[in-house]
Design a protein around this motif. Structure first.
Motif, short mmCIF file in Angstrom:
data_model
loop_
_atom_site.label_atom_id
_atom_site.label_comp_id
_atom_site.label_asym_id
_atom_site.label_seq_id
_atom_site.Cartn_x
_atom_site.Cartn_y
_atom_site.Cartn_z
N TYR A 232 17.86 68.89 -43.38
CA TYR A 232 18.65 68.36 -42.27
C TYR A 232 19.41 67.12 -42.73
O TYR A 232 18.92 66.32 -43.54
N HIS A 233 20.63 67.00 -42.26
CA HIS A 233 21.46 65.83 -42.57
C HIS A 233 20.80 64.59 -41.95
O HIS A 233 20.31 64.66 -40.82
N ALA A 236 21.83 63.97 -38.43
CA ALA A 236 21.75 65.08 -37.46
C ALA A 236 21.06 64.61 -36.18
O ALA A 236 20.23 63.70 -36.19
N VAL A 241 16.63 68.35 -34.85
CA VAL A 241 15.75 68.32 -36.02
C VAL A 241 14.31 68.62 -35.61
O VAL A 241 13.62 69.43 -36.24
N LYS A 245 11.93 71.83 -36.68
CA LYS A 245 10.61 71.59 -37.27
C LYS A 245 9.52 72.34 -36.50
O LYS A 245 8.63 72.95 -37.10
N LEU A 269 22.04 71.40 -40.21
CA LEU A 269 20.69 71.93 -40.31
C LEU A 269 20.71 73.18 -41.18
O LEU A 269 21.67 73.95 -41.14
N GLU A 279 22.82 78.04 -42.45
CA GLU A 279 23.28 76.72 -42.04
C GLU A 279 23.61 76.77 -40.56
O GLU A 279 24.30 77.69 -40.10
#
Length: 337
Positions: A232-233, A236, A241, A245, A269, A279
């Motif tokens: 993840y960036h 983000a 996120v 997860k 993501l 992506e």
């Protein structure tokens, strides 16, 4: 790093140096102001203007300065590394390049015989000071810069969520007899893809779980063992996120979770499995589970259940989802579909 890029970076750094730090009375918040004669700062009358929004474009506050310092340091270290590299080793596959200043082979001459492996070059999962013990010379892969895991937007903005943007799934055609090589820490490994899905890597693979940051030279070993890597960036949206997860950890133990700044801002993501990636701009639970079920447990050693021993910056070790077992074959065990 070309000469033109090197000159550009050095010129930028010299330009930044022509400035000074000013502190308003009674404040510990410093501001960087230019020493350029054309934009000379009037310290006698202009100190209050430092906090005026109209002057924001002329100032660099402390948090921004720290971010720039980190980027500058990483750039300089990268330039120095590139200067030391004399020549490139031939590409192993189109996605991958292995570079080494001393033209070292995958297997160092002084490596003990019991560390050598006909299949991978270097035996996997065996810590050794002369190759890879998960503790020494780690800066070859990552210099511990916070740039890799921190969102440095000065306004603390998160990336905008593009709800209508569809996910992108990509897979590469890996030769069926391909076996990724293991390289000791004396050899630099880089990838020609911003999102590699296979390639050579380090002998020690990561302990499954979530990390502050783990480089691809480690997590590509995870996907060789049939694991799934969540990226993840750093900027983000946190809710997305956390949602991703939750889906991954509820489906599959053999995972690694890490920030990854090479993702696009449009799709911040991603999941990576052997030979494939997806992506995403948003989290579609059904789509995510479908990817995990279809792509997990693939790879040359896809059904290896043994955990890895590399655990630098591990935040939380992965656990078996309820209903799963040590074979990891029951993916998304609580899924009613």
């Amino acid at each position: 790093m070309t000469l033109a890029v090197y000159i550009t970076v050095v010129t930028f750094l010299l330009g930044v140096a022509q400035a000074r730090l000013v502190f308003p009375p009674g404040s510990d918040m410093g501001y960087i102001v230019s020493d350029d004669p054309e934009t000379k700062f009037d310290e006698a009358n202009g100190i209050d203007e430092l906090v005026d929004d109209n002057y924001e474009k002329h100032l660099l506050q402390r948090a921004e300065r720290e971010a720039i310092d980190a980027v500058e340091s990483a750039l300089l270290r990268r330039i120095q590394d590139r200067i030391r590299i004399a020549k490139d080793v031939e590409d192993e596959y189109p996605q991958t390049t292995v570079k080494d200043a001393n033209r070292m082979a995958a297997v160092p001459d002084n490596l003990p015989e019991n560390m050598k492996d006909d299949k991978h070059g270097v035996a996997m999962g065996v810590p050794h000071i002369k190759c890879d013990n998960g503790k020494v010379n780690l800066s070859v892969d990552w210099n511990e810069s916070p740039v890799n895991y921190t969102c440095y937007d000065p306004k603390h903005h998160r990336l905008p969520v593009q709800e209508d943007l569809k996910s992108v799934t990509q897979c590469v055609n890996i030769p069926p007899n391909y076996v990724p090589q293991h390289y000791c820490m004396g050899t630099e490994i880089s990838y020609n893809s911003s999102l590699p899905v296979y390639g050579p890597h380090r002998p020690l693979w990561p302990t499954y779980g979530e990390y502050t940051f783990v480089p691809p030279q480690r997590w590509l070993h995870t996907v060789e063992h049939g694991g799934v890597v969540m990226l993840y960036h750093p900027c983000a949206e946190p809710l997305l996120v956390q949602r991703l997860k939750k889906v991954l950890t509820g489906c599959f133990r053999k995972h690694v979770i890490t920030p990854y700044s090479n993702l696009t801002v449009e799709r911040p993501l991603a999941l990576v499995a052997w030979g494939c990636s997806i992506e995403m701009a948003v989290v579609d639970e059904k789509e995510v589970k479908a990817f995990i079920k279809k792509r997990a447990l693939h790879g040359p050693e896809g059904h290896m259940a043994k955990d890895g021993s590399f655990n630098q910056y591990l935040i939380a070790k992965a656990e078996y989802p309820p209903g799963s077992d040590n074979s990891d074959k029951n993916i998304c065990p609580m899924d009613k579909d």
